[in-house]
Design a protein around this motif. Structure first.
Motif, short mmCIF file in Angstrom:
data_model
loop_
_atom_site.label_atom_id
_atom_site.label_comp_id
_atom_site.label_asym_id
_atom_site.label_seq_id
_atom_site.Cartn_x
_atom_site.Cartn_y
_atom_site.Cartn_z
N GLU A 1 35.97 -24.63 33.85
CA GLU A 1 37.09 -24.53 32.92
C GLU A 1 37.78 -25.89 32.77
O GLU A 1 38.15 -26.28 31.65
CB GLU A 1 38.09 -23.48 33.43
CG GLU A 1 39.28 -23.24 32.52
CD GLU A 1 38.93 -22.46 31.28
OE1 GLU A 1 39.78 -22.39 30.38
OE2 GLU A 1 37.81 -21.91 31.20
N THR A 2 37.91 -26.60 33.87
CA THR A 2 38.51 -27.93 33.82
C THR A 2 37.67 -28.88 32.98
O THR A 2 38.20 -29.65 32.18
CB THR A 2 38.67 -28.49 35.25
OG1 THR A 2 39.52 -27.62 36.00
CG2 THR A 2 39.28 -29.88 35.22
N LYS B 1 35.73 -28.13 30.53
CA LYS B 1 35.76 -27.75 29.11
C LYS B 1 37.09 -28.08 28.43
O LYS B 1 37.13 -28.27 27.22
CB LYS B 1 35.48 -26.25 28.97
CG LYS B 1 34.07 -25.85 29.39
CD LYS B 1 33.90 -24.34 29.37
CE LYS B 1 32.53 -23.92 29.87
NZ LYS B 1 32.37 -22.45 29.87
N THR B 2 38.17 -28.13 29.22
CA THR B 2 39.49 -28.32 28.62
C THR B 2 40.04 -29.73 28.80
O THR B 2 40.79 -30.20 27.94
CB THR B 2 40.50 -27.32 29.22
OG1 THR B 2 40.54 -27.48 30.65
CG2 THR B 2 40.12 -25.88 28.88
N VAL C 1 38.54 -28.23 18.95
CA VAL C 1 39.17 -27.60 20.11
C VAL C 1 39.53 -26.17 19.73
O VAL C 1 40.21 -25.95 18.72
CB VAL C 1 40.44 -28.36 20.56
CG1 VAL C 1 41.15 -27.62 21.68
CG2 VAL C 1 40.08 -29.78 21.00
N ASP C 2 39.05 -25.22 20.53
CA ASP C 2 39.30 -23.80 20.26
C ASP C 2 40.76 -23.47 20.54
O ASP C 2 41.25 -23.68 21.66
CB ASP C 2 38.38 -22.94 21.12
CG ASP C 2 38.37 -21.48 20.70
OD1 ASP C 2 39.31 -21.07 19.98
OD2 ASP C 2 37.45 -20.74 21.09
N ASP D 1 41.35 -20.79 23.71
CA ASP D 1 41.25 -21.14 25.13
C ASP D 1 41.37 -22.63 25.42
O ASP D 1 41.31 -23.05 26.58
CB ASP D 1 39.94 -20.62 25.72
CG ASP D 1 38.71 -21.06 24.92
OD1 ASP D 1 38.79 -22.09 24.21
OD2 ASP D 1 37.67 -20.37 25.00
N HIS E 1 39.24 -24.95 24.80
CA HIS E 1 37.95 -25.58 25.10
C HIS E 1 37.54 -26.54 23.97
O HIS E 1 37.65 -26.21 22.79
CB HIS E 1 36.85 -24.53 25.24
CG HIS E 1 36.99 -23.68 26.46
ND1 HIS E 1 36.13 -22.66 26.76
CD2 HIS E 1 37.90 -23.71 27.47
CE1 HIS E 1 36.51 -22.09 27.88
NE2 HIS E 1 37.58 -22.71 28.33
N TYR E 2 37.07 -27.72 24.35
CA TYR E 2 36.37 -28.55 23.39
C TYR E 2 35.02 -27.89 23.09
O TYR E 2 34.36 -27.39 24.00
CB TYR E 2 36.12 -29.95 23.95
CG TYR E 2 37.32 -30.86 23.93
CD1 TYR E 2 37.51 -31.75 22.88
CD2 TYR E 2 38.26 -30.83 24.96
CE1 TYR E 2 38.61 -32.59 22.85
CE2 TYR E 2 39.37 -31.67 24.93
CZ TYR E 2 39.54 -32.55 23.88
OH TYR E 2 40.63 -33.37 23.86
N PHE E 3 34.62 -27.90 21.84
CA PHE E 3 33.31 -27.34 21.50
C PHE E 3 32.70 -28.15 20.37
O PHE E 3 33.39 -28.88 19.66
CB PHE E 3 33.42 -25.86 21.10
CG PHE E 3 34.22 -25.60 19.84
CD1 PHE E 3 33.58 -25.51 18.61
CD2 PHE E 3 35.59 -25.47 19.90
CE1 PHE E 3 34.31 -25.29 17.46
CE2 PHE E 3 36.33 -25.24 18.75
CZ PHE E 3 35.68 -25.14 17.51
N SER F 1 29.95 -25.66 24.46
CA SER F 1 30.92 -26.50 25.16
C SER F 1 30.28 -27.83 25.57
O SER F 1 29.11 -28.09 25.28
CB SER F 1 31.42 -25.78 26.42
OG SER F 1 30.36 -25.67 27.36
#
Length: 440
Positions: free
Chosen positions: A127-128, A130-131, A170-171, A174, A176-178, A190
């Motif tokens: 999670e870290t 991705k964000t 960025v979503d 949540d 998240h970068y995607f 991701s």
């Protein structure tokens, strides 16, 4: 064990028999006595000799038997001691095994909780990644460069030297970068997916790759004059629309539009530059935009009329200039293009709603009306000449600023401006043919 006994009773018996024989022999005559006595003496000697040998044998046997018994007793004692030692060792091993068994049972009892904590830690780490890691910056370290002309505040477009083209966002759900690839709609996800698909690393290797980025120990080997931009959070559906639209091409002409009376000069005009596209199936595409950019698109051809799946309606619009004096709003882009062919004056901007209004469109329309009003221009509502068009016109008028110059224009006879254009072109063609006169 029993030791053998010497045959003492047998010896006494033999002596008594000898005495008896001797007495008997004395009673016999002298001649037989003389001949028999030596024989008896020899027999007696022989018996004594055998008796002594037997005694020696018994003694030897007794000694050997006693020795064997002693050794057997000693062996039994040693075996008993060894057995006792073995039992003690087995008891010790049993206690050790019991302790180990209790330890294992306790470990197994705690295992699900420990496993849960490990999984939570691993999930937290992903999670870290991705964000907190800017995927735009990471992609730059892998040879990608930002396409400033195509990028927007919620979608960063990047290309590499091999021709790969990706869009990064960025979503908003949540954080998240995607990313998504323009060339392959299966290539998306991701930062984890980005690395695995381009460098063929397993998840453990990806973790090792990204930990320095979150620990602050990573040192970039590339240099950029500006920090990597962070996209404004958006939805993945919108990002999908942007990726799809990026693969479409702006057109200079199209058979479908020609059939609807829209000529090449109109399509190529500066007013509609960058507003009409085509997709891989040769459909005509009219992109809708909101304040953040592309949000959906209308799809048109001879047999189909629809809107992009996952997209949302904004407004299709032409280019605008500070010299514009009018804003014309229609239901469809085709009607706007048709109106342009009738009344182009070089000072009109065009908007289309694509039908009924959403809340997002109402806000956009209000902003467009306010802008043209500040420029001192007028608003023309050119919706269809029917009940639905009338209803929409009344709704649109509510968004005009107080004191606006606002009017409604509809064709004299046809339902909408495109039908009016087609009828006008047919009449024009007939006029031309009549003006030629009969051919010889």
């Amino acid at each position: 064990h029993h030791s053998p006994q010497l045959p003492t009773e047998s010896t006494n018996s033999m002596e008594m028999q000898q005495q008896t024989l001797s007495q008997t022999l004395e009673q016999e005559n002298d001649r037989p006595r003389k001949t028999t006595t030596p024989d008896l003496q020899r027999l007696h000697h022989s018996i004594r000799t055998r008796q002594e040998e037997t005694e020696r044998t018994y003694r030897k046997l007794a000694i050997e038997t006693g020795t064997f018994q002693t050794e057997t007793e000693r062996t039994n004692q040693e075996l008993h001691q060894q057995s006792e030692q073995t039992n003690q060792r087995l008891n010790q091993l049993h206690q050790i095994l019991e302790q180990e068994n209790r330890r294992i049972r306790e470990s197994l009892r705690r295992h699900p909780e420990r496993l849960r904590r490990i999984k939570m830690k691993q999930a937290s780490e992903l999670e870290t990644f991705k964000t907190q890691i800017n995927l735009v910056e990471y992609a730059q370290t892998q040879g990608y460069e930002i396409d400033l002309k195509k990028s927007s505040q919620n979608c960063i477009v990047l290309k590499d030297h091999l021709g790969d083209k990706i869009l990064i966002g960025v979503d908003q759900k949540d954080g998240h970068y995607f990313y998504s690839s323009v060339k392959d709609d299966r290539d998306k996800g991701s930062i984890i997916d980005f690395i695995q698909k381009r460098r063929s690393l397993n998840l453990g290797e990806v973790r090792k790759e990204l930990r320095p980025w979150v620990e602050g120990s990573y040192t970039a080997t590339y240099k950029h004059s500006e920090a990597a931009p962070k996209p404004k959070p958006t939805t993945k559906d919108r990002h999908k629309i942007i990726a799809q639209f990026d693969s479409m091409k702006e057109i200079a002409n199209h058979v479908y539009l020609n059939a609807r009376g829209i000529n090449r000069d109109t399509i190529e005009s500066d007013r509609f530059n960058g507003t009409i596209y085509t997709d891989s199936r040769n459909n005509v595409i009219f992109p809708h935009r909101d304040r953040e950019g592309i949000c959906g698109y209308e799809i048109r051809n001879q047999q189909f009329k629809g809107f992009s799946e996952g997209g949302t309606k904004g407004l299709w619009h032409s280019t605008a200039t500070t010299e514009d004096k009018r804003l014309v709003i229609c239901e469809s882009p085709i009607d706007c293009l048709s109106y342009y062919r009738f009344f182009d004056d070089g000072q009109t901007r065009y908007f289309a709603t694509g039908g009924t209004l959403s809340e997002n469109q109402k806000d956009l329309i209000r902003g467009a009306f306010e802008k043209i009003h500040k420029q001192g221009g007028q608003i023309v509502i050119a919706t269809d000449r029917d009940e639905a068009g009338e209803k929409l016109a009344l709704e649109l008028a509510k968004f005009a600023p107080e004191g606006s110059q606002i009017s409604r224009e509809v064709p004299d006879y046809q339902k909408d401006w495109n039908e009016a254009l087609i009828v006008a072109l047919v009449e024009q063609q007939k006029t031309r043919e009549r003006s030629r006169g009969p051919e010889l």
